[in-house]
Design a protein around this motif. Structure first.
Motif, PDB file in Angstrom:
ATOM      1  N   ASP A   1       0.863  -1.188   0.000  1.00 30.01           N
ATOM      2  CA  ASP A   1       0.000   0.000   0.000  1.00 30.01           C
ATOM      3  C   ASP A   1       0.903   1.243   0.000  1.00 30.01           C
ATOM      4  O   ASP A   1       2.093   1.145   0.307  1.00 30.01           O
TER       5      ASP A   1
ATOM      6  N   GLY B   1      -5.497   7.206   4.393  1.00 27.47           N
ATOM      7  CA  GLY B   1      -6.001   5.835   4.520  1.00 27.47           C
ATOM      8  C   GLY B   1      -5.310   4.893   3.536  1.00 27.47           C
ATOM      9  O   GLY B   1      -5.401   3.673   3.671  1.00 27.47           O
TER      10      GLY B   1
ATOM     11  N   TYR C   1      -5.005  -9.486   8.959  1.00 26.62           N
ATOM     12  CA  TYR C   1      -4.232  -8.592   8.099  1.00 26.62           C
ATOM     13  C   TYR C   1      -2.968  -8.232   8.854  1.00 26.62           C
ATOM     14  O   TYR C   1      -3.033  -7.572   9.895  1.00 26.62           O
TER      15      TYR C   1
ATOM     16  N   LYS D   1       0.760   4.798   1.806  1.00 22.98           N
ATOM     17  CA  LYS D   1      -0.035   5.587   2.767  1.00 22.98           C
ATOM     18  C   LYS D   1       0.144   7.093   2.588  1.00 22.98           C
ATOM     19  O   LYS D   1      -0.747   7.869   2.924  1.00 22.98           O
TER      20      LYS D   1
ATOM     21  N   ASN E   1      -4.507  -6.152  11.758  1.00 23.98           N
ATOM     22  CA  ASN E   1      -5.883  -5.723  11.644  1.00 23.98           C
ATOM     23  C   ASN E   1      -6.752  -6.965  11.553  1.00 23.98           C
ATOM     24  O   ASN E   1      -6.288  -8.030  11.132  1.00 23.98           O
TER      25      ASN E   1
ATOM     26  N   GLY F   1      -7.637  -5.096   4.199  1.00 23.29           N
ATOM     27  CA  GLY F   1      -7.103  -3.751   4.032  1.00 23.29           C
ATOM     28  C   GLY F   1      -7.891  -3.007   2.969  1.00 23.29           C
ATOM     29  O   GLY F   1      -8.506  -3.596   2.088  1.00 23.29           O
ATOM     30  N   ASP F   2      -7.856  -1.694   3.076  1.00 23.32           N
ATOM     31  CA  ASP F   2      -8.451  -0.835   2.066  1.00 23.32           C
ATOM     32  C   ASP F   2      -7.337   0.125   1.657  1.00 23.32           C
ATOM     33  O   ASP F   2      -6.945   0.947   2.482  1.00 23.32           O
ATOM     34  N   PRO F   3      -6.715   0.011   0.512  1.00 24.34           N
ATOM     35  CA  PRO F   3      -7.164  -0.613  -0.738  1.00 24.34           C
ATOM     36  C   PRO F   3      -6.810  -2.087  -0.963  1.00 24.34           C
ATOM     37  O   PRO F   3      -7.251  -2.642  -1.977  1.00 24.34           O
ATOM     38  N   GLU F   4      -6.047  -2.732  -0.086  1.00 28.46           N
ATOM     39  CA  GLU F   4      -5.518  -4.056  -0.422  1.00 28.46           C
ATOM     40  C   GLU F   4      -6.590  -5.073  -0.824  1.00 28.46           C
ATOM     41  O   GLU F   4      -6.321  -5.990  -1.619  1.00 28.46           O
TER      42      GLU F   4
ATOM     43  N   ARG G   1      -9.388  -7.420   9.674  1.00 25.95           N
ATOM     44  CA  ARG G   1     -10.244  -7.129   8.506  1.00 25.95           C
ATOM     45  C   ARG G   1      -9.383  -7.049   7.264  1.00 25.95           C
ATOM     46  O   ARG G   1      -8.154  -7.019   7.358  1.00 25.95           O
TER      47      ARG G   1
HETATM   48  N1  GLY Z   1      -4.402   0.026   3.878  1.00 24.40           N
HETATM   49  C1  GLY Z   1      -4.280   0.128   5.273  1.00 24.40           C
HETATM   50  C2  GLY Z   1      -5.387  -0.437   6.056  1.00 24.40           C
HETATM   51  O1  GLY Z   1      -6.383  -0.890   5.537  1.00 24.40           O
HETATM   52  O2  GLY Z   1      -5.293  -0.428   7.275  1.00 24.40           O
END
Ligand code: GLY
Ligand code: AMP
Length: 432
Positions: free
Chosen positions: A211, A225, A270, A213, A286, A290-293, A288
């Motif tokens: 990612d 994010g 994650y 950041k 995490n 990832g966003d964008p992953e 959950r």
């Molecule tokens: N891309 C970082 C996150 O979702 O925490």
């Protein structure tokens, strides 16, 4: 057909929804209407998805086979537990299991108790004097609040602190606000994300992703994010097989440690890792995607996501099959993002041109009024290119970005050979 209910409404959830809708009947519970998720769903409901009573009220009188709660704050609010209490299979972690994300001291203590590799040198303290002397001893540090901060509460020497005194000041302010603070040695290296499906005992790895950041080209500017991400099959260009093996072991050991502590981790684990001179270190877990992953890995998944979710809920997860193609995701964000985003501005989407690019478009924090799509103050669209080569995937994402016009911008350097080459060289010099 299986009835699946998804809780969440970002681009990450759009990527999950697109996979689920392939072979299941999709329903969505959202805090705000995501037009794309709404379109994929048989029915959807809007409520506060961080409020267990509100979600329980939506579920009342309805039946589903499977549920998946997605965003971090939703998991921390115990929404998976609400789904479970309603009598469905659940593929997202309980409030207790997602503690590895919402309580950073829990994760560090777990790693210590079960001798899990990769933890940076660290201390959790509520004593301002102890914090000050620890920071003085370490020199370069990362100072972190213990709870969820949407990625914005962590401050690092060099990036945010020009001196140890500034780090001490921030640590003291967090102690005053929260009662305690996490102080870690500053790690130097390249970061990567490794996500895994987990049923409490077994894990199935997804391809690693990197990612970006920082807001501006060449990884400069404030943290966001995430401005975009890429994957290149089973390894990233700066990784070695042994890096993935170490990260895999840390994920596995953490899932087992959560189990030994008495709560099964069912969901997406994650791991945010960093390759340092001294090997792989764990920055955080995490609970959950990832966003964008999520947009990278979901577009590569070759198995049915709803079947994987059911096997996670049942505790009989096997391998998950992914293509080894390359993906590049670029986030279109409002002009001025992150500091001064132009919100409530209409954008034009040329769907015919988009289709020609072959890209996938994931709707993030946008809304629809009178057939037009508007920006908010957060990221707008994830544009995902997939191809055999990095160059092709990057070009697909780039072309897709030009098909949505309005006061938007994106980091055009993400996924380019030049940026990735600089990471390869940086990693080589750190390893040497
Ligand atoms: N891309 C970082 C996150 O979702 O925490
Ligand atoms: P987190 O919210 O823990 O993911 O941290 C956000 C970002 O801060 C990470 O992606 C890293 O870039 C940086 N960071 C966190 N911990 C450290 C550390 N110990 N050393 C250096 N950078 C860190």
């Amino acid at each position: 057909m299986m009835k699946v209910v998804l809780v969440g409404n970002g681009a990450r959830e759009h990527a999950v929804a697109a996979e689920l809708a392939k072979d299941a009947e999709l329903y969505a519970i959202m805090s705000k209407k995501n037009p794309a998720i709404a379109h994929l769903s048989k029915e959807y409901w809007i409520c506060n998805i961080e409020n267990p009573d509100a979600v329980a009220a939506v579920l009342k009188g309805k039946q589903f086979d499977l549920g998946f709660a997605s965003p971090d704050a939703t998991l921390a609010a115990g929404i998976s537990d609400v789904l479970e209490a309603h009598g469905m299979n659940v593929a997202s972690p309980s409030k207790a299991a997602s503690r590895i994300e919402w309580d950073k001291s829990f994760l560090r203590n777990l790693a210590e108790k079960y001798h899990i590799a990769g933890a940076p040198i660290h201390k959790v303290t509520g004593d301002p004097d102890e914090a000050a002397s620890y920071i003085t001893d370490l020199g370069e540090v990362a100072v972190k609040p213990l709870g969820l901060t949407g990625g914005k509460g962590v401050k690092v020497s060099g990036d945010h602190f020009a001196s140890p005194e500034q780090a001490v000041e921030y640590a003291k302010s967090l102690i005053k606000k929260d009662g305690s603070v996490l102080i870690e040695e500053k790690l130097i290296g390249e970061e990567f994300t490794l996500q895994a499906f987990c049923d409490g005992s077994n894990i199935a790895l997804m391809p690693p992703v990197q990612d970006h950041k920082r807001a501006y080209p060449d990884d400069k500017g404030p943290n966001t994010g995430g401005m975009g991400s890429y994957s290149t099959g089973i390894l990233l260009p700066f990784l070695k097989d042994s890096d993935i093996e170490q990260a895999n072991k840390i994920i596995r050991d953490t899932a087992h440690a959560v189990k030994k502590e008495g709560s099964l981790f069912r969901g997406i684990l994650y791991g945010q890792f960093i390759v340092t001179k001294k090997g792989i270190k764990l920055i955080e877990f995490n609970a959950r995607f990832g966003d964008p992953e999520a947009m990278n890995v979901m577009s590569l998944l070759e198995d049915s996501l709803s079947n994987i979710f059911i096997s996670m809920a049942d505790g009989r997860l096997k391998k998950a099959k992914f293509s080894d193609d390359t993906t590049v995701v670029k986030y279109l964000v409002p002009e001025g993002y992150p500091e001064n985003p132009q919100k409530d501005k209409p954008v034009n989407i040329d769907n015919a041109a988009l289709e020609k690019t072959g890209a996938k478009v994931y709707y993030a924090a946008v809304y629809e009024t009178g057939n037009r799509i508007y920006t908010t103050s957060s990221r707008s669209f994830g544009m995902a290119g997939r191809a055999r080569t990095l160059e092709e995937a990057e070009q697909i994402a780039e072309k897709a970005c030009s098909c949505i016009t309005g006061p938007l911008w994106h980091r055009s350097d993400i996924g380019t050979r030049k940026l990735i080459q600089s990471k390869i060289e940086r990693m080589k010099s750190i390893r040497d």
